[in-house]
Design a protein around this motif. Sequence first.
Motif, PDB file in Angstrom:
ATOM      1  N   GLN A 185       0.851  -1.196   0.000  1.00  0.00           N
ATOM      2  CA  GLN A 185       0.000   0.000   0.000  1.00  0.00           C
ATOM      3  C   GLN A 185       0.886   1.246   0.000  1.00  0.00           C
ATOM      4  OE1 GLN A 185      -4.024   0.430   1.994  1.00  0.00           O
ATOM      5  NE2 GLN A 185      -2.715   1.286   3.562  1.00  0.00           N
ATOM      6  N   THR A 186       0.847   1.996  -1.094  1.00  0.00           N
ATOM      7  CA  THR A 186       1.774   3.120  -1.260  1.00  0.00           C
ATOM      8  C   THR A 186       1.212   4.454  -0.798  1.00  0.00           C
ATOM      9  OG1 THR A 186       1.017   3.506  -3.528  1.00  0.00           O
ATOM     10  CG2 THR A 186       2.872   1.994  -3.231  1.00  0.00           C
ATOM     11  N   HIS A 187      -0.115   4.569  -0.692  1.00  0.00           N
ATOM     12  CA  HIS A 187      -0.689   5.859  -0.330  1.00  0.00           C
ATOM     13  C   HIS A 187      -0.663   6.061   1.182  1.00  0.00           C
ATOM     14  CE1 HIS A 187      -3.871   2.815  -0.967  1.00  0.00           C
ATOM     15  NE2 HIS A 187      -4.332   3.250   0.193  1.00  0.00           N
ATOM     16  N   SER A 188      -0.403   7.285   1.594  1.00  0.00           N
ATOM     17  CA  SER A 188      -0.356   7.621   3.012  1.00  0.00           C
ATOM     18  C   SER A 188      -1.764   7.866   3.534  1.00  0.00           C
ATOM     19  CB  SER A 188       0.500   8.875   3.235  1.00  0.00           C
ATOM     20  OG  SER A 188       0.458   9.267   4.587  1.00  0.00           O
ATOM     21  N   LEU A 189      -2.087   7.251   4.657  1.00  0.00           N
ATOM     22  CA  LEU A 189      -3.427   7.393   5.219  1.00  0.00           C
ATOM     23  C   LEU A 189      -3.645   8.756   5.864  1.00  0.00           C
ATOM     24  CD1 LEU A 189      -3.809   3.873   6.865  1.00  0.00           C
ATOM     25  CD2 LEU A 189      -4.546   4.606   4.608  1.00  0.00           C
TER      26      LEU A 189
ATOM     27  N   PRO B 230       3.944   1.953  -7.938  1.00  0.00           N
ATOM     28  CA  PRO B 230       4.859   2.610  -8.886  1.00  0.00           C
ATOM     29  C   PRO B 230       5.858   1.631  -9.499  1.00  0.00           C
ATOM     30  CG  PRO B 230       4.770   3.774  -6.779  1.00  0.00           C
ATOM     31  CD  PRO B 230       4.143   2.429  -6.568  1.00  0.00           C
ATOM     32  N   VAL B 231       6.564   2.092 -10.518  1.00  0.00           N
ATOM     33  CA  VAL B 231       7.645   1.317 -11.107  1.00  0.00           C
ATOM     34  C   VAL B 231       8.898   1.516 -10.253  1.00  0.00           C
ATOM     35  CG1 VAL B 231       9.148   1.014 -13.106  1.00  0.00           C
ATOM     36  CG2 VAL B 231       6.714   1.500 -13.429  1.00  0.00           C
ATOM     37  N   TYR B 232       9.467   0.429  -9.793  1.00  0.00           N
ATOM     38  CA  TYR B 232      10.690   0.481  -8.989  1.00  0.00           C
ATOM     39  C   TYR B 232      11.789  -0.304  -9.684  1.00  0.00           C
ATOM     40  CZ  TYR B 232       7.633   1.913  -5.094  1.00  0.00           C
ATOM     41  OH  TYR B 232       6.730   2.560  -4.284  1.00  0.00           O
ATOM     42  N   LYS B 233      13.036   0.195  -9.576  1.00  0.00           N
ATOM     43  CA  LYS B 233      14.187  -0.493 -10.147  1.00  0.00           C
ATOM     44  C   LYS B 233      15.369  -0.380  -9.187  1.00  0.00           C
ATOM     45  CE  LYS B 233      12.959   0.177 -15.025  1.00  0.00           C
ATOM     46  NZ  LYS B 233      13.401   0.716 -16.343  1.00  0.00           N
ATOM     47  N   GLY B 234      15.770  -1.510  -8.632  1.00  0.00           N
ATOM     48  CA  GLY B 234      16.919  -1.527  -7.744  1.00  0.00           C
ATOM     49  C   GLY B 234      16.572  -1.194  -6.303  1.00  0.00           C
TER      50      GLY B 234
ATOM     51  N   LYS C 144      17.362   2.730  -5.304  1.00  0.00           N
ATOM     52  CA  LYS C 144      16.433   3.647  -5.958  1.00  0.00           C
ATOM     53  C   LYS C 144      15.024   3.479  -5.407  1.00  0.00           C
ATOM     54  CE  LYS C 144      18.888   4.298 -10.331  1.00  0.00           C
ATOM     55  NZ  LYS C 144      18.823   4.171 -11.807  1.00  0.00           N
ATOM     56  N   THR C 145      14.657   2.247  -5.074  1.00  0.00           N
ATOM     57  CA  THR C 145      13.346   2.002  -4.476  1.00  0.00           C
ATOM     58  C   THR C 145      13.251   2.649  -3.105  1.00  0.00           C
ATOM     59  OG1 THR C 145      13.137  -0.107  -5.654  1.00  0.00           O
ATOM     60  CG2 THR C 145      11.711   0.224  -3.743  1.00  0.00           C
ATOM     61  N   MET C 146      14.288   2.492  -2.304  1.00  0.00           N
ATOM     62  CA  MET C 146      14.310   3.120  -0.980  1.00  0.00           C
ATOM     63  C   MET C 146      14.224   4.640  -1.096  1.00  0.00           C
ATOM     64  SD  MET C 146      17.159   2.841   2.079  1.00  0.00           S
ATOM     65  CE  MET C 146      16.730   1.149   2.476  1.00  0.00           C
ATOM     66  N   GLN C 147      14.966   5.205  -2.035  1.00  0.00           N
ATOM     67  CA  GLN C 147      14.951   6.656  -2.238  1.00  0.00           C
ATOM     68  C   GLN C 147      13.562   7.125  -2.652  1.00  0.00           C
ATOM     69  OE1 GLN C 147      17.380   8.085  -5.512  1.00  0.00           O
ATOM     70  NE2 GLN C 147      17.779  10.018  -4.467  1.00  0.00           N
ATOM     71  N   SER C 148      12.920   6.386  -3.553  1.00  0.00           N
ATOM     72  CA  SER C 148      11.582   6.750  -4.028  1.00  0.00           C
ATOM     73  C   SER C 148      10.558   6.710  -2.899  1.00  0.00           C
ATOM     74  CB  SER C 148      11.160   5.805  -5.146  1.00  0.00           C
ATOM     75  OG  SER C 148       9.837   6.075  -5.568  1.00  0.00           O
ATOM     76  N   ILE C 149      10.623   5.677  -2.062  1.00  0.00           N
ATOM     77  CA  ILE C 149       9.684   5.541  -0.947  1.00  0.00           C
ATOM     78  C   ILE C 149       9.884   6.672   0.062  1.00  0.00           C
ATOM     79  CG2 ILE C 149       9.017   4.103   1.022  1.00  0.00           C
ATOM     80  CD1 ILE C 149       9.709   1.660  -0.696  1.00  0.00           C
ATOM     81  N   LEU C 150      11.133   6.988   0.356  1.00  0.00           N
ATOM     82  CA  LEU C 150      11.416   8.071   1.292  1.00  0.00           C
ATOM     83  C   LEU C 150      10.900   9.410   0.772  1.00  0.00           C
ATOM     84  CD1 LEU C 150      15.039   7.149   2.442  1.00  0.00           C
ATOM     85  CD2 LEU C 150      12.990   7.176   3.876  1.00  0.00           C
ATOM     86  N   GLN C 151      11.049   9.659  -0.513  1.00  0.00           N
ATOM     87  CA  GLN C 151      10.611  10.923  -1.096  1.00  0.00           C
ATOM     88  C   GLN C 151       9.095  11.048  -1.129  1.00  0.00           C
ATOM     89  OE1 GLN C 151      12.511  10.957  -4.948  1.00  0.00           O
ATOM     90  NE2 GLN C 151      14.411  11.868  -4.166  1.00  0.00           N
ATOM     91  N   LYS C 152       8.396   9.971  -1.473  1.00  0.00           N
ATOM     92  CA  LYS C 152       6.953  10.034  -1.680  1.00  0.00           C
ATOM     93  C   LYS C 152       6.134   9.655  -0.447  1.00  0.00           C
ATOM     94  CE  LYS C 152       7.424   9.030  -6.619  1.00  0.00           C
ATOM     95  NZ  LYS C 152       7.100   8.089  -7.723  1.00  0.00           N
ATOM     96  N   GLU C 153       6.699   8.809   0.418  1.00  0.00           N
ATOM     97  CA  GLU C 153       5.918   8.307   1.553  1.00  0.00           C
ATOM     98  C   GLU C 153       6.551   8.617   2.902  1.00  0.00           C
ATOM     99  OE1 GLU C 153       4.750   4.151   0.866  1.00  0.00           O
ATOM    100  OE2 GLU C 153       5.550   4.388  -1.169  1.00  0.00           O
ATOM    101  N   GLY C 154       7.776   9.121   2.893  1.00  0.00           N
ATOM    102  CA  GLY C 154       8.449   9.424   4.140  1.00  0.00           C
ATOM    103  C   GLY C 154       9.022   8.177   4.794  1.00  0.00           C
TER     104      GLY C 154
END
Length: 321
Positions: free
Chosen positions: A45-49, A261-265, A268-278
């Motif tokens: 679940q990627t969206h923040s509640l 979302p599309v994740y690669k590596g 990069k996945t950790m960075q994407s999650i931190l940026q979008k979901e904290g």
Amino acid sequence: MSRGGEHLKDEGSKTQVVTAGAIAGLIARFVIAPLDVVKIRLQLQTHSLSDPLSHQDLRGSPIYKGTLPTLKHILREEGITGLWKGNVPAELMYVAYSAIQFTTYRSVTLGLQGIFEDHQLPAAAESFIAGASAGAMSTTATYPLDLLRTRFAAQGTERIYSSLAASIHDIARNEGPKGFFQGLGAGVGQIIPYMGIFFATYETLRRPMGNLQLPFGSGDATAGVLASLVSKTAVFPLDLIRKRLQVQGPTRLKYVHKNIPVYKGVFKTMQSILQKEGTRGLYRGLTVSLFKAAPASAVTMWTYERVLRIMMDMEMAANGP
């Protein structure tokens, strides 16, 4: 068996160790299957509640809030069988994983004891090395089954794969051999410290707690629970990243969460999650994961010790005095 109250790591034959490990994994997996499905749904679940959500944000994805509401949601929408989705590949994985894990742990431990005959290697270091080696070996060997478990558990009411055989054929045809190993880097990166910390903590606690008669279980089981809680929390972000990577591919938008979302590596996945979901995004499902880890580890270690003891007693009885 014990000698002077001290546990012997080389107890039991190789066959007995493999059998006990396999049975322990089989039973533990069935018991915690519903919690495993809930954990995977929350991890994906990627969206923040806490943020306002639009229809476009969700794209038809369900909103899960906590362990019990998620259980109720799955039961209501998918029935009781929804809580055991992915159980077939998971059972196969747990049996193989447990057998390989205990066998490797035993072999590496005996090898280290042979190298350091004068016991210069500290017990904690020995347990860490053996546990990490066992985890890396069993994770790599069973990873395709782990990926299939995740994909089946991520299916909602829309059926993506009709059967286990169909899923293997579909992935092989559309994604190639590497499709079965998406997220392996996170898996190995997670399991090495996890198993090292787990076995080191377990062996440290088992001796002083082994003879305790506790109202909620044996000392061995309690040591297993505490070791699992410590190690699971330490590496949970890598577990979540592994799940996100496992559902990548042509079927990504067909799972219960259609907005993955599309994740690669791994990084990069950790960075994407931190940026979008904290930071909280890296710990989605941690609570249910800890609830799951406790009974799973307790059942696994308790069953393994007892089954091994029963087989050894049967062998002694068969061989006579």
